[in-house]
Design a protein around this motif. Structure first.
Motif: not given
Length: 177
Positions: A109-112, A146-152, A120-124, A27-30
């Motif tokens: 939306e952000i997902y751990p 739309k965008f999707t970012h992978v943060w590590l 180790y990262g997050a999907l935005q 689930s997405q982060e609060e």
């Protein structure tokens, strides 16, 4: 062929339980969580400071060395090409107009991303609107995408590793501004 109704119901319930566990597990982060606030802070540095003011140092600091950018209208870029395109494109000095990116309110939306319970990262994901800014004129809406970012997390520092910008549409959208 006769279908056993109780067997079908059992399988349907089992699939429902598995889907619920998947949903709960991913689930997405609060919006008030530390992770959400951290990624939104990085997003702000990247776009409100870096992109909107052409402060290239923000990009140099925030994107990983193996960064990849995927754009549905402009192909694939690595870190070097991406920075060159910024410097020679929207951030070219002396240009009569600038570009601004606004994040669409409530779209993020952000997902751990975890391994063995360790972050180790997050999907935005989200939606953003672009505007062309010319001196003495009203800001002209550009595309909404739309965008999707992978943060590590790399050595304890958040880096943008992958960026996907897609579904560009020429329509006005509500923004934070």
């Amino acid at each position: 062929m006769k279908i056993n109704k109780s067997s079908f119901q059992f399988k349907a319930i089992l699939v429902g339980i598995l889907l619920l566990q998947f949903y709960i597990g991913f689930s997405q982060e609060e919006k008030n969580s530390t992770l959400y606030k951290t990624i939104m802070s990085k997003d702000s540095l990247l776009f409100n400071v870096g992109f909107n003011t052409c402060d290239i140092s923000q990009f140099e600091n925030l994107i990983s060395d193996d960064f990849e950018f995927y754009h549905d209208k402009d192909s694939i870029s690595d870190k070097t090409l991406f920075l060159q395109n910024l410097k020679k494109g929207i951030c070219l000095s002396g240009k009569s107009y600038k570009v601004r990116r606004d994040l669409i309110t409530g779209s993020t939306e952000i997902y751990p991303l975890t391994k063995n319970g360790v972050l180790y990262g997050a999907l935005q994901t989200g939606i953003h609107q672009f505007f062309e800014i010319s001196p003495g004129q009203k800001d002209k809406p550009g595309s909404t995408a739309k965008f999707t970012h992978v943060w590590l997390l790399q050595n304890g520092v958040w880096k943008l590793a992958r960026s996907f910008s897609y579904d560009h549409q020429m329509k006005a959208a509500k923004t934070n501004k």
